[in-house]
Scaffold this motif. Sequence first.
Motif, PDB file in Angstrom:
ATOM      1  N   ALA A   1      16.094  25.195 -12.205  1.00 17.43           N
ATOM      2  CA  ALA A   1      16.095  24.768 -10.802  1.00 17.43           C
ATOM      3  C   ALA A   1      16.889  25.749  -9.941  1.00 17.43           C
ATOM      4  O   ALA A   1      16.446  26.138  -8.853  1.00 17.43           O
ATOM      5  N   LYS A   2      18.041  26.203 -10.452  1.00 20.84           N
ATOM      6  CA  LYS A   2      18.861  27.167  -9.709  1.00 20.84           C
ATOM      7  C   LYS A   2      18.106  28.482  -9.539  1.00 20.84           C
ATOM      8  O   LYS A   2      18.087  29.065  -8.457  1.00 20.84           O
ATOM      9  N   LYS A   3      17.512  28.969 -10.632  1.00 19.72           N
ATOM     10  CA  LYS A   3      16.812  30.252 -10.593  1.00 19.72           C
ATOM     11  C   LYS A   3      15.604  30.175  -9.658  1.00 19.72           C
ATOM     12  O   LYS A   3      15.337  31.099  -8.893  1.00 19.72           O
ATOM     13  N   GLU A   4      14.888  29.054  -9.729  1.00 15.89           N
ATOM     14  CA  GLU A   4      13.709  28.889  -8.880  1.00 15.89           C
ATOM     15  C   GLU A   4      14.116  28.904  -7.402  1.00 15.89           C
ATOM     16  O   GLU A   4      13.480  29.566  -6.582  1.00 15.89           O
ATOM     17  N   ALA A   5      15.205  28.218  -7.070  1.00 18.97           N
ATOM     18  CA  ALA A   5      15.691  28.200  -5.690  1.00 18.97           C
ATOM     19  C   ALA A   5      16.097  29.608  -5.251  1.00 18.97           C
ATOM     20  O   ALA A   5      15.808  30.036  -4.130  1.00 18.97           O
ATOM     21  N   GLU A   6      16.758  30.340  -6.163  1.00 14.08           N
ATOM     22  CA  GLU A   6      17.204  31.712  -5.874  1.00 14.08           C
ATOM     23  C   GLU A   6      16.009  32.633  -5.612  1.00 14.08           C
ATOM     24  O   GLU A   6      16.007  33.427  -4.687  1.00 14.08           O
ATOM     25  N   ILE A   7      14.961  32.487  -6.424  1.00 10.41           N
ATOM     26  CA  ILE A   7      13.782  33.341  -6.300  1.00 10.41           C
ATOM     27  C   ILE A   7      13.012  33.013  -5.016  1.00 10.41           C
ATOM     28  O   ILE A   7      12.570  33.907  -4.298  1.00 10.41           O
ATOM     29  N   MET A   8      12.861  31.741  -4.702  1.00 11.30           N
ATOM     30  CA  MET A   8      12.025  31.336  -3.572  1.00 11.30           C
ATOM     31  C   MET A   8      12.738  31.475  -2.226  1.00 11.30           C
ATOM     32  O   MET A   8      12.096  31.419  -1.185  1.00 11.30           O
ATOM     33  N   LYS A   9      14.070  31.661  -2.246  1.00 17.68           N
ATOM     34  CA  LYS A   9      14.810  31.804  -0.993  1.00 17.68           C
ATOM     35  C   LYS A   9      14.453  33.149  -0.353  1.00 17.68           C
ATOM     36  O   LYS A   9      14.587  34.198  -0.969  1.00 17.68           O
TER      37      LYS A   9
END
Length: 186
Positions: free
Chosen positions: A177-185
Amino acid sequence: MEEIELYLDDAKEQMQKAVDHTAAELVKIRAGKAMPNLMDGIMVPYYGTPTPINQVSSITTPDARTLAIKPYERNLISEIEKAIINSDLGLAPQNNGEIIILTIPALTEERRVTLVKQAKHECENGKISVRTVRKDTNDSLKKLQKDGASEDEVKRAEEKVQKLTDQYISKIDELLAKKEAEIMKV
């Protein structure tokens, strides 16, 4: 029974290793920001020996989209450049004779989606590792039962193994979830 506790401790340790490995793999997936650990895994021939790039140079981030690589020995510049070009990072190094500059391009929406898929794949591998530990531990517990351990103790231990499995899988989900948020930001 202390043998059961040993199996549980071992399972916990193995599951933590799976989570740590997954976290390390996720760090390698670049999210559009320049980070020195992007260079992890790149090997440079140093006097005939493949050596990690961070052992033959200093890697800094002058700004959010730039990496500066300063070799400890000037004659390594061309070797480092070749290693970066041959890596799967898809970056074009520029050098001024003393340092190598890497500009990290902004990610396109398509590339972001691809990176999220890659992150999900890494996390799924981590979950598989955790489940494999669970299976191996449960098999060992069943052997203990055949060797004379009480059925109730083994059942309680299996429940503890399942709780550990759920706990470590949720840690992997949090990493994703953290990585996905980081990538999509953007």
